[in-house]
Motif scaffolding. Sequence first.
Motif, PDB file in Angstrom:
ATOM      1  N   MET A 161       0.832  -1.177   0.000  1.00  0.00           N
ATOM      2  CA  MET A 161       0.000   0.000   0.000  1.00  0.00           C
ATOM      3  C   MET A 161       0.882   1.247   0.000  1.00  0.00           C
ATOM      4  O   MET A 161       1.870   1.333   0.706  1.00  0.00           O
ATOM      5  CB  MET A 161      -0.897  -0.027   1.232  1.00  0.00           C
ATOM      6  N   THR A 162       0.505   2.229  -0.805  1.00  0.00           N
ATOM      7  CA  THR A 162       1.267   3.470  -0.918  1.00  0.00           C
ATOM      8  C   THR A 162       0.777   4.480   0.104  1.00  0.00           C
ATOM      9  O   THR A 162      -0.415   4.661   0.293  1.00  0.00           O
ATOM     10  CB  THR A 162       1.090   4.059  -2.330  1.00  0.00           C
ATOM     11  N   GLU A 163       1.730   5.145   0.734  1.00  0.00           N
ATOM     12  CA  GLU A 163       1.381   6.191   1.694  1.00  0.00           C
ATOM     13  C   GLU A 163       0.971   7.453   0.960  1.00  0.00           C
ATOM     14  O   GLU A 163       1.592   7.839  -0.023  1.00  0.00           O
ATOM     15  CB  GLU A 163       2.583   6.510   2.583  1.00  0.00           C
ATOM     16  N   THR A 164      -0.060   8.113   1.445  1.00  0.00           N
ATOM     17  CA  THR A 164      -0.483   9.383   0.879  1.00  0.00           C
ATOM     18  C   THR A 164       0.433  10.478   1.406  1.00  0.00           C
ATOM     19  O   THR A 164       0.601  10.623   2.616  1.00  0.00           O
ATOM     20  CB  THR A 164      -1.940   9.695   1.273  1.00  0.00           C
ATOM     21  N   PRO A 165       1.031  11.263   0.514  1.00  0.00           N
ATOM     22  CA  PRO A 165       1.897  12.340   0.991  1.00  0.00           C
ATOM     23  C   PRO A 165       1.081  13.401   1.736  1.00  0.00           C
ATOM     24  O   PRO A 165      -0.122  13.550   1.509  1.00  0.00           O
ATOM     25  CB  PRO A 165       2.502  12.920  -0.283  1.00  0.00           C
ATOM     26  N   ALA A 166       1.741  14.118   2.601  1.00  0.00           N
ATOM     27  CA  ALA A 166       1.081  15.194   3.337  1.00  0.00           C
ATOM     28  C   ALA A 166       0.576  16.244   2.352  1.00  0.00           C
ATOM     29  O   ALA A 166       1.186  16.470   1.295  1.00  0.00           O
ATOM     30  CB  ALA A 166       2.054  15.827   4.323  1.00  0.00           C
ATOM     31  N   ALA A 167      -0.523  16.887   2.711  1.00  0.00           N
ATOM     32  CA  ALA A 167      -1.069  17.943   1.873  1.00  0.00           C
ATOM     33  C   ALA A 167      -0.083  19.107   1.784  1.00  0.00           C
ATOM     34  O   ALA A 167       0.560  19.473   2.774  1.00  0.00           O
ATOM     35  CB  ALA A 167      -2.399  18.425   2.437  1.00  0.00           C
ATOM     36  N   ARG A 168       0.039  19.683   0.611  1.00  0.00           N
ATOM     37  CA  ARG A 168       0.903  20.845   0.419  1.00  0.00           C
ATOM     38  C   ARG A 168       0.203  22.101   0.936  1.00  0.00           C
ATOM     39  O   ARG A 168      -1.020  22.203   0.936  1.00  0.00           O
ATOM     40  CB  ARG A 168       1.205  21.042  -1.070  1.00  0.00           C
ATOM     41  N   THR A 169       0.996  23.063   1.321  1.00  0.00           N
ATOM     42  CA  THR A 169       0.441  24.363   1.693  1.00  0.00           C
ATOM     43  C   THR A 169      -0.052  25.065   0.429  1.00  0.00           C
ATOM     44  O   THR A 169       0.333  24.700  -0.694  1.00  0.00           O
ATOM     45  CB  THR A 169       1.511  25.249   2.349  1.00  0.00           C
ATOM     46  N   ALA A 170      -0.854  26.094   0.608  1.00  0.00           N
ATOM     47  CA  ALA A 170      -1.314  26.889  -0.530  1.00  0.00           C
ATOM     48  C   ALA A 170      -0.124  27.490  -1.271  1.00  0.00           C
ATOM     49  O   ALA A 170      -0.089  27.500  -2.510  1.00  0.00           O
ATOM     50  CB  ALA A 170      -2.271  27.972  -0.067  1.00  0.00           C
ATOM     51  N   GLU A 171       0.867  27.964  -0.524  1.00  0.00           N
ATOM     52  CA  GLU A 171       2.050  28.550  -1.140  1.00  0.00           C
ATOM     53  C   GLU A 171       2.782  27.535  -2.010  1.00  0.00           C
ATOM     54  O   GLU A 171       3.237  27.856  -3.114  1.00  0.00           O
ATOM     55  CB  GLU A 171       3.018  29.104  -0.071  1.00  0.00           C
ATOM     56  N   GLN A 172       2.890  26.300  -1.513  1.00  0.00           N
ATOM     57  CA  GLN A 172       3.587  25.270  -2.278  1.00  0.00           C
ATOM     58  C   GLN A 172       2.786  24.877  -3.518  1.00  0.00           C
ATOM     59  O   GLN A 172       3.355  24.650  -4.583  1.00  0.00           O
ATOM     60  CB  GLN A 172       3.866  24.031  -1.415  1.00  0.00           C
ATOM     61  N   ARG A 173       1.476  24.822  -3.402  1.00  0.00           N
ATOM     62  CA  ARG A 173       0.649  24.502  -4.576  1.00  0.00           C
ATOM     63  C   ARG A 173       0.782  25.564  -5.654  1.00  0.00           C
ATOM     64  O   ARG A 173       0.865  25.252  -6.840  1.00  0.00           O
ATOM     65  CB  ARG A 173      -0.811  24.364  -4.181  1.00  0.00           C
ATOM     66  N   VAL A 174       0.784  26.830  -5.246  1.00  0.00           N
ATOM     67  CA  VAL A 174       0.958  27.905  -6.220  1.00  0.00           C
ATOM     68  C   VAL A 174       2.331  27.785  -6.870  1.00  0.00           C
ATOM     69  O   VAL A 174       2.461  27.859  -8.101  1.00  0.00           O
ATOM     70  CB  VAL A 174       0.759  29.287  -5.566  1.00  0.00           C
ATOM     71  N   ALA A 175       3.375  27.577  -6.076  1.00  0.00           N
ATOM     72  CA  ALA A 175       4.735  27.434  -6.616  1.00  0.00           C
ATOM     73  C   ALA A 175       4.813  26.251  -7.576  1.00  0.00           C
ATOM     74  O   ALA A 175       5.397  26.362  -8.666  1.00  0.00           O
ATOM     75  CB  ALA A 175       5.746  27.279  -5.481  1.00  0.00           C
ATOM     76  N   ASP A 176       4.239  25.116  -7.193  1.00  0.00           N
ATOM     77  CA  ASP A 176       4.254  23.928  -8.058  1.00  0.00           C
ATOM     78  C   ASP A 176       3.493  24.186  -9.352  1.00  0.00           C
ATOM     79  O   ASP A 176       3.917  23.768 -10.437  1.00  0.00           O
ATOM     80  CB  ASP A 176       3.650  22.725  -7.332  1.00  0.00           C
ATOM     81  N   THR A 177       2.366  24.875  -9.254  1.00  0.00           N
ATOM     82  CA  THR A 177       1.557  25.171 -10.437  1.00  0.00           C
ATOM     83  C   THR A 177       2.300  26.115 -11.371  1.00  0.00           C
ATOM     84  O   THR A 177       2.346  25.882 -12.591  1.00  0.00           O
ATOM     85  CB  THR A 177       0.203  25.770 -10.021  1.00  0.00           C
ATOM     86  N   LEU A 178       2.899  27.159 -10.837  1.00  0.00           N
ATOM     87  CA  LEU A 178       3.667  28.082 -11.678  1.00  0.00           C
ATOM     88  C   LEU A 178       4.843  27.377 -12.338  1.00  0.00           C
ATOM     89  O   LEU A 178       5.159  27.634 -13.507  1.00  0.00           O
ATOM     90  CB  LEU A 178       4.129  29.289 -10.856  1.00  0.00           C
ATOM     91  N   ASP A 179       5.476  26.450 -11.624  1.00  0.00           N
ATOM     92  CA  ASP A 179       6.564  25.668 -12.209  1.00  0.00           C
ATOM     93  C   ASP A 179       6.060  24.819 -13.363  1.00  0.00           C
ATOM     94  O   ASP A 179       6.699  24.752 -14.411  1.00  0.00           O
ATOM     95  CB  ASP A 179       7.223  24.795 -11.137  1.00  0.00           C
ATOM     96  N   ARG A 180       4.910  24.188 -13.189  1.00  0.00           N
ATOM     97  CA  ARG A 180       4.350  23.370 -14.277  1.00  0.00           C
ATOM     98  C   ARG A 180       3.998  24.231 -15.478  1.00  0.00           C
ATOM     99  O   ARG A 180       4.221  23.837 -16.620  1.00  0.00           O
ATOM    100  CB  ARG A 180       3.099  22.642 -13.798  1.00  0.00           C
TER     101      ARG A 180
END
Length: 152
Positions: free
Chosen positions: A1-20
């Motif tokens: 079974m795969t562990e679910t990673p911890a939820a990202r902060t809003a700041e990290q989601r924005v950074a990840d989205t801008l990177d994509r």
Amino acid sequence: MTETPAARTAEQRVADTLDRLRTDVDLWVATADADAQPYLVPLSFLWDGESILVSTTAASPTARNLVATRRARLALGQTRDVVLVDADVEASDSVPDDVADAFAAATGFDPRAEPQEYTWFHARPRSVQAWREANELAGRTILRDRAWVTRP
């Protein structure tokens, strides 16, 4: 079974989205015609920091739908790392050479070199959602009314 990673902060989601947006090459474009008939197609894109630039043949269902409705839903990534963008769209028969050159360099595709007539579309995000797992659904909206909820 795969562990679910911890939820990202809003700041990290924005950074990840801008990177994509800066590094991904292709996305899905969903449109609908006047009868609400959906149409979904993959297209290459270029992010300029404010809008997503795509190009497709002027006679395609996607181009016709975008010209008629001026709206699209765009999707990047996989189902367990998705970015959904609701955008207002503006059509143009051409873009400045430096923009078209940047598009060709980023995507490996130059609509100007094609024999068919292509239309360019600037998709300006109205809202953006990003999530990886169910634990990120509650805070998935990271851009609302054209404003990022936070900046990284």
